[in-house]
Write a protein that holds these residues in place. Sequence first.
Motif, mmCIF file in Angstrom:
data_model
loop_
_atom_site.group_PDB
_atom_site.id
_atom_site.type_symbol
_atom_site.label_atom_id
_atom_site.label_comp_id
_atom_site.label_asym_id
_atom_site.label_seq_id
_atom_site.Cartn_x
_atom_site.Cartn_y
_atom_site.Cartn_z
ATOM 1 N N ASP A 1 -13.076 -14.550 -1.137
ATOM 2 C CA ASP A 1 -14.220 -15.313 -1.459
ATOM 3 C C ASP A 1 -15.483 -14.818 -1.016
ATOM 4 O O ASP A 1 -16.669 -15.081 -1.821
ATOM 5 C CB ASP A 1 -13.841 -16.692 -0.850
ATOM 6 C CG ASP A 1 -12.742 -17.491 -1.286
ATOM 7 O OD1 ASP A 1 -12.287 -17.067 -2.517
ATOM 8 O OD2 ASP A 1 -12.163 -18.412 -0.772
ATOM 9 N N ALA A 2 -15.608 -14.294 -0.035
ATOM 10 C CA ALA A 2 -16.997 -13.528 0.507
ATOM 11 C C ALA A 2 -17.274 -12.343 -0.418
ATOM 12 O O ALA A 2 -18.591 -12.341 -0.745
ATOM 13 C CB ALA A 2 -16.938 -13.146 1.877
ATOM 14 N N LEU A 3 -16.428 -11.697 -0.718
ATOM 15 C CA LEU A 3 -16.779 -10.548 -1.861
ATOM 16 C C LEU A 3 -17.194 -11.208 -2.967
ATOM 17 O O LEU A 3 -18.139 -10.601 -3.652
ATOM 18 C CB LEU A 3 -15.424 -9.474 -1.939
ATOM 19 C CG LEU A 3 -15.117 -8.901 -0.845
ATOM 20 C CD1 LEU A 3 -13.669 -7.930 -0.873
ATOM 21 C CD2 LEU A 3 -16.225 -7.682 -0.400
ATOM 22 N N ARG A 4 -16.324 -12.208 -3.521
ATOM 23 C CA ARG A 4 -16.892 -12.682 -4.542
ATOM 24 C C ARG A 4 -18.241 -13.556 -4.810
ATOM 25 O O ARG A 4 -18.986 -13.217 -5.712
ATOM 26 C CB ARG A 4 -15.901 -14.071 -4.923
ATOM 27 C CG ARG A 4 -15.905 -14.579 -6.121
ATOM 28 C CD ARG A 4 -15.018 -15.952 -6.251
ATOM 29 N NE ARG A 4 -15.391 -16.637 -7.592
ATOM 30 C CZ ARG A 4 -16.267 -17.536 -7.610
ATOM 31 N NH1 ARG A 4 -17.000 -17.703 -6.453
ATOM 32 N NH2 ARG A 4 -16.508 -18.456 -8.753
ATOM 33 N N GLU A 5 -18.551 -13.969 -3.567
ATOM 34 C CA GLU A 5 -19.909 -14.587 -3.474
ATOM 35 C C GLU A 5 -21.031 -13.312 -3.592
ATOM 36 O O GLU A 5 -21.866 -13.622 -4.102
ATOM 37 C CB GLU A 5 -20.104 -15.310 -2.080
ATOM 38 C CG GLU A 5 -21.387 -15.843 -2.142
ATOM 39 C CD GLU A 5 -21.700 -16.579 -0.499
ATOM 40 O OE1 GLU A 5 -22.669 -17.265 -0.266
ATOM 41 O OE2 GLU A 5 -20.707 -16.809 0.096
ATOM 42 N N ALA A 6 -20.780 -12.445 -2.712
ATOM 43 C CA ALA A 6 -21.676 -11.253 -2.809
ATOM 44 C C ALA A 6 -21.692 -10.618 -4.056
ATOM 45 O O ALA A 6 -23.037 -10.277 -4.538
ATOM 46 C CB ALA A 6 -20.969 -10.046 -1.997
ATOM 47 N N ARG A 7 -20.815 -10.677 -5.145
ATOM 48 C CA ARG A 7 -20.781 -10.135 -6.346
ATOM 49 C C ARG A 7 -21.502 -11.066 -7.171
ATOM 50 O O ARG A 7 -22.426 -10.693 -8.145
ATOM 51 C CB ARG A 7 -19.542 -10.013 -6.888
ATOM 52 C CG ARG A 7 -18.675 -8.727 -6.158
ATOM 53 C CD ARG A 7 -17.458 -8.680 -7.064
ATOM 54 N NE ARG A 7 -16.683 -7.414 -6.277
ATOM 55 C CZ ARG A 7 -15.536 -7.811 -5.765
ATOM 56 N NH1 ARG A 7 -15.102 -9.118 -5.792
ATOM 57 N NH2 ARG A 7 -14.912 -6.771 -5.171
ATOM 58 N N LEU B 1 -21.151 -11.186 5.108
ATOM 59 C CA LEU B 1 -22.169 -11.028 4.315
ATOM 60 C C LEU B 1 -23.465 -10.868 4.980
ATOM 61 O O LEU B 1 -23.772 -11.822 5.984
ATOM 62 C CB LEU B 1 -22.502 -12.071 3.350
ATOM 63 C CG LEU B 1 -21.545 -12.099 1.772
ATOM 64 C CD1 LEU B 1 -20.116 -12.050 2.233
ATOM 65 C CD2 LEU B 1 -21.921 -13.349 0.726
ATOM 66 N N VAL B 2 -24.437 -9.655 4.909
ATOM 67 C CA VAL B 2 -25.572 -9.620 5.454
ATOM 68 C C VAL B 2 -26.713 -9.943 4.415
ATOM 69 O O VAL B 2 -26.593 -9.474 3.473
ATOM 70 C CB VAL B 2 -25.835 -8.063 5.945
ATOM 71 C CG1 VAL B 2 -27.113 -8.033 6.455
ATOM 72 C CG2 VAL B 2 -24.656 -7.734 6.879
ATOM 73 N N MET B 3 -27.180 -10.931 4.688
ATOM 74 C CA MET B 3 -28.391 -11.469 3.706
ATOM 75 C C MET B 3 -29.858 -11.547 4.462
ATOM 76 O O MET B 3 -29.901 -11.217 5.490
ATOM 77 C CB MET B 3 -27.789 -12.775 3.188
ATOM 78 C CG MET B 3 -26.583 -13.071 2.973
ATOM 79 S SD MET B 3 -26.106 -14.886 2.708
ATOM 80 C CE MET B 3 -25.927 -15.361 4.155
ATOM 81 N N GLU B 4 -30.756 -11.698 3.409
ATOM 82 C CA GLU B 4 -32.202 -11.867 3.929
ATOM 83 C C GLU B 4 -32.214 -12.983 4.800
ATOM 84 O O GLU B 4 -31.522 -14.090 4.641
ATOM 85 C CB GLU B 4 -33.160 -12.021 3.031
ATOM 86 C CG GLU B 4 -32.866 -13.287 2.080
ATOM 87 C CD GLU B 4 -34.182 -13.449 1.228
ATOM 88 O OE1 GLU B 4 -35.213 -13.308 1.545
ATOM 89 O OE2 GLU B 4 -33.847 -13.765 0.036
ATOM 90 N N LEU B 5 -32.975 -12.947 5.906
ATOM 91 C CA LEU B 5 -33.230 -14.097 6.675
ATOM 92 C C LEU B 5 -34.338 -14.902 6.217
ATOM 93 O O LEU B 5 -35.485 -14.660 6.278
ATOM 94 C CB LEU B 5 -33.602 -13.946 8.348
ATOM 95 C CG LEU B 5 -33.766 -14.832 9.186
ATOM 96 C CD1 LEU B 5 -32.626 -15.538 9.363
ATOM 97 C CD2 LEU B 5 -34.393 -14.028 10.480
ATOM 98 N N SER C 1 -19.609 -20.188 -10.166
ATOM 99 C CA SER C 1 -18.668 -19.519 -11.388
ATOM 100 C C SER C 1 -19.261 -18.263 -11.991
ATOM 101 O O SER C 1 -20.668 -18.286 -11.978
ATOM 102 C CB SER C 1 -18.471 -20.511 -12.454
ATOM 103 O OG SER C 1 -19.461 -20.966 -13.112
ATOM 104 N N LEU C 2 -18.694 -17.187 -12.022
ATOM 105 C CA LEU C 2 -19.163 -15.851 -12.522
ATOM 106 C C LEU C 2 -18.517 -15.558 -13.779
ATOM 107 O O LEU C 2 -17.283 -15.659 -13.939
ATOM 108 C CB LEU C 2 -19.267 -15.027 -11.577
ATOM 109 C CG LEU C 2 -19.666 -13.617 -11.791
ATOM 110 C CD1 LEU C 2 -20.856 -13.482 -11.984
ATOM 111 C CD2 LEU C 2 -19.089 -12.497 -11.013
#
Length: 524
Positions: A59-65, A90-94, A162-163
Motif C-alpha cells: 500500500d505504501a508503494l502504491r501511494e507513492a506511485r 515514504l519520505v515527503m515534503e514537510l 484509485s489509480l
Amino acid sequence: MAYDGSEQGGPELIGGRYRLGERLGQGGMGVVRRATDELLGRQVAVKTLALDSGADPADALREARVVAQVRHPHVIVVHDVVEHEGRPALVMELVDGGSLADRLAAGQVFSPRETARLGLDLLDALTAAHARAVLHRDVKPANVLLEKDSGRAVLTDFGIASLPGATTLSRTGAFIGTPEYTAPERMRGGDAGPASDLWSLGAVLCAAATGTSPFRRDSIGAVLHAIVYEEIRPSAAMGPLVPVVRGLLERDPERRLGAAEARRMLAACAAGEAPTAVAPVPTVRDGAPPAVPGGTLPDTASGGPRGGRRGPRALPFVTAAVAVCAAAATVAVLLAMQDEPPAGTAAGAAGTAGAGSTATSAPPSTPAPGRTPVSGTDAASREVTDERGFSLLVPAGAIRTTDGERVIYTSPDGAVRVGVRIRPVPPGGAIGVMRASDEDGPRSNPGYRGATVEETTRRGLPAARWEFTWDGFTRAEGARHTFDIAWEEGETLYDVWVSAPVGRLDEARSRFGATVESFRPTGG
C-alpha cells in the motif's frame, strides 16, 4: 510527541540519511514523523507503516506511485521511498503548520473568503489529480495540511486513492474512506468518479466555515442516513458560499456542480463578491414534478447542466434505505477507521427540521394497527408511541429523526413534518418561548414572514401559538408554513408543530389540528 533520546545511539536513522524526530500525526495505516534529511540538510516528513495496522506494505508503494502521477503545488510531494523495519516508508515534503482538522479541533473557523481560498487550493489539487485519472477518495480536514507561513493548502494522504491500471485497494468486508465526508453514490456501492471527490470538497468547506461536517452525527448509522436521505441545509454562517456548497452537495452526481463552475463561484467568493449560480434543472420522476424525499436536491442554487452530462437521475428513498441497511454491516470497520470522532449536534429553533437533525437507525416508536385519514385531506395517518414519552398521529410511513430534544416525523415524500419537543418549563413559560422563537425567526428561517404569536390555552392549560411562513428548504419545493403550539403541564413544556409547503396549507392546518388533538403523554 518529541523524541526523548532514550534509545541508545540517539534518534533512529533510516535509509542511510533520514533522522527520525517528533511524531506529527497518525492515521489508520501509519505514523508521520518529522525527520532531517542529513544528505541535503532539509526537514522532511516520513510516513512509516504501523506494525499493528494490518496494512499491506504494498500500500505504501502504491501511494507513492499515485502521488508521483500528480505534480502540483497543492498536492503533497513524495521525495523518496526507503525501507524501515522491513517495510517501505515514504519520505515527503514537510508542510509545517498542521492540518485543517487540527485547526478546527482548536476552535478555529474560517471566514467565507478564507474558506473560498482554501476551496480553490483544494479544487486545483483535485483537478490536477483527476486530469491523471486519479481519485483521492478520502478528502477530509485531516488530509488537508495548512502551511503556517504562506497559508498554502496541501492535499495529502493518497493512501486509498484509485489509480488507472493499478490494483484497487480493498479490504474484505470493509468500506474504504471516512463516512461523514463520503459521497452518497459511494455509500450506495455505486461507481465513483471525480464528482465523488467534489462532494467531499463541499463537506470540507462546510467544516472549515462552521467547525464541523454537515453530516456529523452521534452514530455511524445516523451519519449514513444523513448522507443519503436527510435535508442538506448549509449554515447561514457560510454567507456567499452557500450556493457553491449546495451545488457540490447535490446528491445526484450527474447534477453535482462541476469543477469549472465551482472554481468560478469560489473565485467570486474569494474576491468578496456574491457568486451567480447557474439555473437549476428540475428533476422529473415518472412524469411528475419532484417530491423531494431527501434523495436529491433539485433546487441546488448552483444546479443545472454540467458540461454535457446526462440528465438527472432520481434517488428514491427505497434505494437510500437499502443502502443504509447494507452499509450498516460495515459499522464496526467504519468505527475502527474513522480518525475524526463524531460530536453531537446542536438543536435548532422550534418548528424547523433541517440537516442538523440526527436520524435514528430504526425508529424507536410503536405504530398502532391501521391508518387513519386526516380530516379534510386524503393523507393517511398512523398513531405512534414514541420512546420519548408521548403518542400522537403522524403521516403514514413517516421517518423518525431526532435533533437534541426534538423528535421529527417526516412524511415519505419529505414534504410534511411533525415535530415534538418536551422539556422543563423555562422562565417566561410557553408564551416566552414563542416570543423568543419569533424574535429569532429571521435568523433561523430564511425569508421569515407573516408571523403571529398569541397566548391561548390547551385543555385549560397555559399555552402559546406561533405561526409563520419562510422560504423553505429548497427552491423546487418553495415556501413552507409552520403551525406550532406549546403548553405548560405541571413542570413540563410540551411543544408540537406541523410544517408543510404553502401549496399544502389546508393539509398542514388539518394535520396540525389532528396531531395536537391526538397528542398524549405516556410517561415513558
